[in-house]
Scaffold this active site. Structure first.
Site, short mmCIF file in Angstrom:
data_model
loop_
_atom_site.label_atom_id
_atom_site.label_comp_id
_atom_site.label_asym_id
_atom_site.label_seq_id
_atom_site.Cartn_x
_atom_site.Cartn_y
_atom_site.Cartn_z
N GLU A 93 3.13 7.90 5.97
CA GLU A 93 2.50 6.72 5.38
C GLU A 93 3.15 5.42 5.84
O GLU A 93 2.47 4.40 5.98
CB GLU A 93 2.54 6.80 3.85
CG GLU A 93 1.63 7.86 3.25
CD GLU A 93 2.34 9.19 3.04
OE1 GLU A 93 1.76 10.07 2.37
OE2 GLU A 93 3.48 9.36 3.56
N PHE A 127 1.81 14.32 -12.77
CA PHE A 127 2.16 14.73 -11.41
C PHE A 127 1.76 13.65 -10.41
O PHE A 127 0.63 13.20 -10.38
CB PHE A 127 1.46 16.05 -11.06
CG PHE A 127 1.72 16.52 -9.67
CD1 PHE A 127 2.99 16.96 -9.28
CD2 PHE A 127 0.71 16.53 -8.72
CE1 PHE A 127 3.23 17.37 -7.98
CE2 PHE A 127 0.95 16.96 -7.41
CZ PHE A 127 2.23 17.38 -7.05
N GLN A 128 2.71 13.24 -9.60
CA GLN A 128 2.54 12.20 -8.57
C GLN A 128 2.04 10.88 -9.15
O GLN A 128 1.35 10.12 -8.47
CB GLN A 128 1.62 12.69 -7.44
CG GLN A 128 2.25 13.81 -6.62
CD GLN A 128 1.52 14.09 -5.32
OE1 GLN A 128 0.32 13.85 -5.21
NE2 GLN A 128 2.24 14.61 -4.33
N LYS A 163 -7.99 7.61 -10.27
CA LYS A 163 -8.87 8.64 -9.69
C LYS A 163 -10.22 8.70 -10.39
O LYS A 163 -11.25 8.91 -9.74
CB LYS A 163 -8.20 10.01 -9.74
CG LYS A 163 -9.02 11.07 -9.01
CD LYS A 163 -8.27 12.37 -8.77
CE LYS A 163 -9.13 13.33 -7.95
NZ LYS A 163 -8.43 14.58 -7.63
N MET A 199 23.48 -2.91 17.74
CA MET A 199 23.81 -4.18 17.11
C MET A 199 24.92 -4.01 16.08
O MET A 199 25.82 -4.85 15.98
CB MET A 199 22.57 -4.80 16.46
CG MET A 199 22.81 -6.21 15.93
SD MET A 199 23.29 -7.39 17.23
CE MET A 199 21.69 -7.89 17.84
#
Length: 561
Positions: A51, A113-114, A163, A467
């Protein structure tokens, strides 16, 4: 007509002219992906490997095209994986809309959940964000998200949709996108007159250009302005391409790794005209001594940036292109031959140098410039290679240098190059990375192969975190704590395993042929350029020090002796 929330999302994207979406599906966003499946001939979806890659790709697409970039992710970890990309876009004022899905309204606040409060998580790093719990508000919310993302000072907007809203139905009526006008409401005649008065009385003016001039597409107006004022011009990392890097007025980048000519020029000028820059600490160094001999004019679209980091003598608030248009009609032609001769003398006295006997990062960047004719879109990761790309490639036009400036996101460039190439398929797109950065999101090479997106990935491979090692060498007594990457990872084999072409370069004479081959193949290519682990970026200003104390390798050698 009555549509489901998911269908409304797709129709609104089509309204906004969206032709490409970057994302990754999951349980809560499945309804939207199902609707997207039915419109795959109208909206091209690119499934990234992660993602974060989707967010960076949407960002790169936006920077390369000037359009709003769009990414999607599911709830929970899918949404939180977008956070770094959203923050990157926020820091660099990139127009982006991130669409996430969440658990159904009855499940919110139950540690389902999630479930994650992604609106709460991203509140400090978005221009605005929404959580949509009513399908009747969905269309207007998406339309407003795009309007906010692209208007004024651009930035990312997040739309989180539960949802059940994606499944519920509502009436949908197509609408035209909101008109986005350039910000002019704060441009005051008295501010313009004061700025012009300061310019008229200046003997040693200096122009400093930031990312706002790129976002505003003000290159034409900026060139006219610089020629009228007859002043040297420096830019920030984000301002690359707004002013033609080949111009005789151009002196190079300003700040921590800016040229001596730019840093000393700003120190000695009597008027600093700052256009579309927020005076980042990497530019300013010690704010108390920055441009200490000068009066300062600041032109910026965002009132919040005025007097935030540097107190200025005059400000003009408004879209940079519009401000410069108005100033160009009022300002007279000036002559500052003596001042320009002095600054040009510094340019000649303090050129950018590197070891020409061996393969180095600067040499690779110069070869990229020669082979592409300076017409490529260059994306970068963050570190030494990023500074070399800024120093040694001459950017002629805006939207051709795409990098993470404000957040300094390692792992940004590869995803951004995918978005840039999809948005500008006619352009050669090259991502310049260090080996440390490349490791972070190198899985997106698989994405490039899946869709045959012919980006060229150049790895400046010094087997260290370059760096950070440079800082450890200069300021930490050469204590190289966890910066050595000298292991068995083979980037050529890795590229081939992911379906791309891999080329290794260890000598100077191999660089141009490798680039020419990569440009001819029409496939994703990884070029692994092996350089010395102790190559450094010069000039340099220590963090928080005055920019007039800029030093290079020769100064360092004299000090050590």
């Amino acid at each position: 007509m009555k549509l489901t929330g998911s269908e409304i999302v797709i129709e609104c994207l089509k309204e906004q002219g969206v032709d490409t979406v970057f994302g990754y599906p999951g349980g809560t966003i499945l309804n939207i992906y199902d609707a997207l499946y039915k419109h795959q001939d109208e909206i091209f979806h690119i499934l990234t490997s992660h993602e974060q890659g989707a967010a960076h790709a949407a960002d790169g697409y936006a920077r390369a095209t000037g359009k709003v970039g769009v990414c999607m992710a599911t709830s929970g970890p899918g949404a939180t994986n977008l956070v770094t990309g959203i923050a990157t876009a926020y820091m660099d004022s990139v127009p982006m809309v991130a669409i996430t899905a969440n658990v159904a309204v009855p499940m919110l606040g139950r540690d389902s959940f999630q479930e994650i409060d992604i609106a709460g998580v991203t509140m400090p790093i978005t221009k605005h964000n929404y959580i949509v719990k009513d399908v009747n508000k969905l269309a207007d919310t998406i339309r407003m998200a795009f309007h906010i993302a692209r208007s004024g000072r651009p930035g990312p907007v997040l739309v989180d949709i539960t949802k059940d809203v994606t499944a519920n139905s509502a009436e949908y009526t197509p609408e035209k996108p909101y008109e986005t006008e350039r910000s002019t409401e704060y441009i005051k005649e008295k501010d313009l007159e004061k700025a012009i008065e300061l310019i008229n009385h200046s003997k040693k003016p200096f122009i400093f250009v930031g990312g706002g001039a790129v976002i505003s597409d003000a290159a034409k107006e900026l060139m006219e302005f610089a020629e009228k004022v007859h002043a040297p011009v420096a830019d920030s990392l984000m301002g690359k391409g707004a002013f033609d890097g080949r111009s005789e007025l151009y002196t190079g980048m300003l700040g921590m790794h800016g040229t001596k000519a730019s840093n000393l020029g700003v120190t000695h000028c009597d008027l600093l005209i700052t256009i579309g820059s927020r005076f980042s600490d990497r530019v300013v160094g010690n704010a108390k001594t920055f441009a200490k001999n000068a009066k300062i004019i600041q032109i910026d679209v965002d009132p919040a940036e005025i007097n935030k980091n540097i107190v200025v003598d005059c400000s003009v608030i408004g879209d940079v292109k519009e401000v410069l248009k108005r100033m160009n009609t009022k300002i007279e032609d000036h002559n500052h031959d003596e001042w320009l001769a002095y600054v040009h003398g510094m340019v000649e006295k303090y050129p950018l140098r590197y070891n020409e006997d061996i393969l180095t990062g600067p040499y690779v960047v110069e070869e990229i410039y020669k082979v592409t004719g300076g017409d490529a879109i260059i994306t970068t990761e963050v570190g030494q290679h990023q500074m070399w790309a800024a120093q040694f490639y001459k950017y002629k036009k805006p939207h051709t240098f795409i990098t993470s400036g404000g957040l300094g996101t390692m792992g940004y460039g590869l995803g951004a190059s995918l978005g840039a190439k999809v948005g500008r398929p006619e352009k050669t797109v090259i991502n310049i990375a260090g080996d440390g950065c490349f490791r972070m999101n190198m899985n997106e090479i698989a994405t490039a192969s899946r869709y045959n997106i012919p980006i060229i990935q150049v790895v400046i491979n010094n087997h260290v975190l370059g760096m950070v090692r440079q800082w450890q060498t200069l300021f930490y007594g050469k204590r190289y704590s966890n910066t050595i990457l000298n292991d068995a990872v083979d980037f050529v084999k890795l590229a081939e395993a992911m379906g791309a072409v891999g080329i290794r370069v260890t000598k100077k004479e191999e660089v141009a042929p490798a680039l020419e081959k990569a440009m001819s193949l029409g496939r994703p290519v990884v070029i692994d350029c092996v350089i010395d682990q102790d190559d450094k970026v010069f000039p340099m200003v220590p963090a928080g020090d005055s920019i007039e104390n800029v030093f290079d390798q020769e100064d360092l050698a004299k000090k050590e002796n």
